[in-house]
Scaffold this motif. Structure first.
Motif, PDB file in Angstrom:
ATOM      1  N   GLU A 120       0.858  -1.234  -0.007  1.00  0.00           N
ATOM      2  CA  GLU A 120       0.127  -0.021   0.115  1.00  0.00           C
ATOM      3  C   GLU A 120       0.645   1.086   0.006  1.00  0.00           C
ATOM      4  OE1 GLU A 120      -3.477   1.884   2.754  1.00  0.00           O
ATOM      5  OE2 GLU A 120      -2.879  -0.136   2.982  1.00  0.00           O
ATOM      6  N   THR A 121       1.911   1.183   0.791  1.00  0.00           N
ATOM      7  CA  THR A 121       2.670   2.312   0.860  1.00  0.00           C
ATOM      8  C   THR A 121       3.612   2.553  -0.673  1.00  0.00           C
ATOM      9  OG1 THR A 121       3.569   1.684   2.874  1.00  0.00           O
ATOM     10  CG2 THR A 121       5.205   3.187   1.866  1.00  0.00           C
ATOM     11  N   ALA A 122       3.772   1.552  -1.469  1.00  0.00           N
ATOM     12  CA  ALA A 122       4.511   2.099  -2.827  1.00  0.00           C
ATOM     13  C   ALA A 122       3.261   2.801  -3.624  1.00  0.00           C
ATOM     14  CB  ALA A 122       4.682   0.537  -3.215  1.00  0.00           C
ATOM     15  N   VAL A 123       2.057   2.028  -3.692  1.00  0.00           N
ATOM     16  CA  VAL A 123       0.807   2.589  -4.278  1.00  0.00           C
ATOM     17  C   VAL A 123       0.568   3.979  -3.935  1.00  0.00           C
ATOM     18  CG1 VAL A 123      -1.507   2.675  -4.854  1.00  0.00           C
ATOM     19  CG2 VAL A 123      -0.019   0.441  -4.736  1.00  0.00           C
ATOM     20  N   ARG A 124       0.779   4.323  -2.603  1.00  0.00           N
ATOM     21  CA  ARG A 124       0.629   5.783  -1.974  1.00  0.00           C
ATOM     22  C   ARG A 124       1.528   6.819  -2.711  1.00  0.00           C
ATOM     23  NH1 ARG A 124      -3.594   6.617   1.675  1.00  0.00           N
ATOM     24  NH2 ARG A 124      -4.216   4.762   2.544  1.00  0.00           N
ATOM     25  N   ASP A 125       2.715   6.314  -2.694  1.00  0.00           N
ATOM     26  CA  ASP A 125       3.955   6.827  -3.128  1.00  0.00           C
ATOM     27  C   ASP A 125       4.035   7.314  -4.517  1.00  0.00           C
ATOM     28  OD1 ASP A 125       4.926   6.999  -0.574  1.00  0.00           O
ATOM     29  OD2 ASP A 125       6.498   5.544  -0.896  1.00  0.00           O
ATOM     30  N   TRP A 126       3.477   6.508  -5.507  1.00  0.00           N
ATOM     31  CA  TRP A 126       3.423   6.557  -6.799  1.00  0.00           C
ATOM     32  C   TRP A 126       2.391   7.358  -7.003  1.00  0.00           C
ATOM     33  CZ3 TRP A 126       3.262   0.755  -8.290  1.00  0.00           C
ATOM     34  CH2 TRP A 126       4.685   0.047  -8.328  1.00  0.00           C
ATOM     35  N   VAL A 127       1.327   7.440  -6.569  1.00  0.00           N
ATOM     36  CA  VAL A 127       0.179   8.401  -6.680  1.00  0.00           C
ATOM     37  C   VAL A 127       0.518   9.901  -6.084  1.00  0.00           C
ATOM     38  CG1 VAL A 127      -2.256   9.241  -5.886  1.00  0.00           C
ATOM     39  CG2 VAL A 127      -1.627   6.837  -6.377  1.00  0.00           C
ATOM     40  N   LYS A 128       1.273   9.929  -5.091  1.00  0.00           N
ATOM     41  CA  LYS A 128       1.589  11.369  -4.680  1.00  0.00           C
ATOM     42  C   LYS A 128       2.585  11.749  -5.676  1.00  0.00           C
ATOM     43  CE  LYS A 128       4.427  13.552  -0.839  1.00  0.00           C
ATOM     44  NZ  LYS A 128       5.207  13.121   0.277  1.00  0.00           N
ATOM     45  N   GLN A 129       3.568  11.099  -6.140  1.00  0.00           N
ATOM     46  CA  GLN A 129       4.601  11.481  -6.966  1.00  0.00           C
ATOM     47  C   GLN A 129       3.993  11.957  -8.262  1.00  0.00           C
ATOM     48  OE1 GLN A 129       8.122  11.922  -6.399  1.00  0.00           O
ATOM     49  NE2 GLN A 129       7.736  13.007  -8.176  1.00  0.00           N
ATOM     50  N   ALA A 130       3.112  11.057  -8.685  1.00  0.00           N
ATOM     51  CA  ALA A 130       1.997  11.673 -10.129  1.00  0.00           C
ATOM     52  C   ALA A 130       1.491  13.013  -9.867  1.00  0.00           C
ATOM     53  CB  ALA A 130       1.130  10.518 -10.160  1.00  0.00           C
ATOM     54  N   ASP A 131       0.861  13.325  -8.700  1.00  0.00           N
ATOM     55  CA  ASP A 131       0.100  14.419  -8.422  1.00  0.00           C
ATOM     56  C   ASP A 131       1.359  15.649  -8.304  1.00  0.00           C
ATOM     57  OD1 ASP A 131      -2.139  13.234  -8.140  1.00  0.00           O
ATOM     58  OD2 ASP A 131      -2.236  13.066  -5.883  1.00  0.00           O
ATOM     59  N   VAL A 132       2.563  15.375  -7.624  1.00  0.00           N
ATOM     60  CA  VAL A 132       3.382  16.282  -7.450  1.00  0.00           C
ATOM     61  C   VAL A 132       3.988  16.812  -9.117  1.00  0.00           C
ATOM     62  CG1 VAL A 132       5.895  17.043  -7.066  1.00  0.00           C
ATOM     63  CG2 VAL A 132       4.474  15.791  -5.443  1.00  0.00           C
ATOM     64  N   ASP A 133       4.203  15.445  -9.892  1.00  0.00           N
ATOM     65  CA  ASP A 133       4.636  16.054 -11.230  1.00  0.00           C
ATOM     66  C   ASP A 133       3.568  16.952 -11.972  1.00  0.00           C
ATOM     67  OD1 ASP A 133       6.914  14.697 -10.766  1.00  0.00           O
ATOM     68  OD2 ASP A 133       6.518  12.591 -11.609  1.00  0.00           O
ATOM     69  N   ALA A 134       2.358  16.422 -11.643  1.00  0.00           N
ATOM     70  CA  ALA A 134       1.319  17.120 -12.422  1.00  0.00           C
ATOM     71  C   ALA A 134       0.965  18.454 -12.134  1.00  0.00           C
ATOM     72  CB  ALA A 134      -0.024  16.284 -12.409  1.00  0.00           C
ATOM     73  N   GLY A 135       1.784  18.786 -10.706  1.00  0.00           N
ATOM     74  CA  GLY A 135       1.133  20.282 -10.450  1.00  0.00           C
ATOM     75  C   GLY A 135       0.219  20.245  -9.484  1.00  0.00           C
ATOM     76  N   VAL A 136      -0.437  19.320  -8.971  1.00  0.00           N
ATOM     77  CA  VAL A 136      -1.545  18.934  -8.083  1.00  0.00           C
ATOM     78  C   VAL A 136      -1.179  19.370  -6.617  1.00  0.00           C
ATOM     79  CG1 VAL A 136      -3.306  17.675  -7.247  1.00  0.00           C
ATOM     80  CG2 VAL A 136      -2.880  17.673  -9.846  1.00  0.00           C
ATOM     81  N   ARG A 137      -0.088  18.765  -6.399  1.00  0.00           N
ATOM     82  CA  ARG A 137       0.508  19.038  -4.921  1.00  0.00           C
ATOM     83  C   ARG A 137       1.871  19.674  -5.198  1.00  0.00           C
ATOM     84  NH1 ARG A 137      -0.400  13.467  -1.761  1.00  0.00           N
ATOM     85  NH2 ARG A 137       0.883  14.691  -0.275  1.00  0.00           N
ATOM     86  N   THR A 138       2.318  20.347  -4.136  1.00  0.00           N
ATOM     87  CA  THR A 138       3.329  21.142  -4.159  1.00  0.00           C
ATOM     88  C   THR A 138       4.342  20.819  -2.777  1.00  0.00           C
ATOM     89  OG1 THR A 138       2.189  22.836  -2.901  1.00  0.00           O
ATOM     90  CG2 THR A 138       2.434  23.060  -5.219  1.00  0.00           C
ATOM     91  N   ASP A 139       4.157  19.671  -2.183  1.00  0.00           N
ATOM     92  CA  ASP A 139       4.767  19.194  -1.140  1.00  0.00           C
ATOM     93  C   ASP A 139       5.840  18.230  -1.258  1.00  0.00           C
ATOM     94  OD1 ASP A 139       3.003  17.391  -1.565  1.00  0.00           O
ATOM     95  OD2 ASP A 139       2.716  16.590   0.472  1.00  0.00           O
ATOM     96  N   GLY A 140       6.475  18.309  -2.434  1.00  0.00           N
ATOM     97  CA  GLY A 140       7.510  17.350  -2.770  1.00  0.00           C
ATOM     98  C   GLY A 140       8.293  17.800  -4.210  1.00  0.00           C
TER      99      GLY A 140
END
Length: 127
Positions: free
Chosen positions: A48-68
């Motif tokens: 589950e951790t890997a899945v969460r990390d991949w989703v978070k990284q995709a959000d950061v790359d897309a500009g949805v998140r700015t915390d990474g």
């Protein structure tokens, strides 16, 4: 007490590598919203951790998140850290260079100063 230590622990899974395409597929499944991270992880035999990390990284790359850091920034940081490590090793090697056999430790090094006579420089060098 020692008997209880081994009970309930799963054997450690070997580290696996996944392609960017596979990760993108998992992220897409998660972002649809019809399954939880936990369900997706179980369906694809992932943590589950890997899945969460991949989703978070995709959000950061897309500009949805700015915390990474974006993936590009992560790659640049890794390259800079490798270069920094290599340069530190180079400096360490240079610092191990033996002293010149003509000089003794602590002995002043004669320095040429324009316009001074050779005799004057020699006197100052040995003071």
């Amino acid at each position: 007490m020692f008997i209880m230590q081994g009970m309930g622990k799963k054997p450690r899974r070997p580290r696996r590598a996944f392609t960017p395409e596979f990760k993108a597929k998992i992220v897409e499944v998660c972002q649809r919203g019809d399954r939880t991270f936990s369900q997706v992880a179980k369906d694809f035999d992932l943590t589950e951790t890997a899945v969460r990390d991949w989703v978070k990284q995709a959000d950061v790359d897309a500009g949805v998140r700015t915390d990474g850091l974006t993936s590009v920034e992560r790659e640049e940081l890794a390259a800079l850290r490798r270069e920094n490590r290599r340069l530190r090793e180079d400096v360490d090697i240079l610092n191990l260079r033996p002293l010149s056999s003509r000089r003794r430790p602590g002995e002043r090094v004669p320095v040429h100063r324009g316009g001074e006579s050779a005799a004057q420089r020699e006197r100052e060098a040995f003071l």
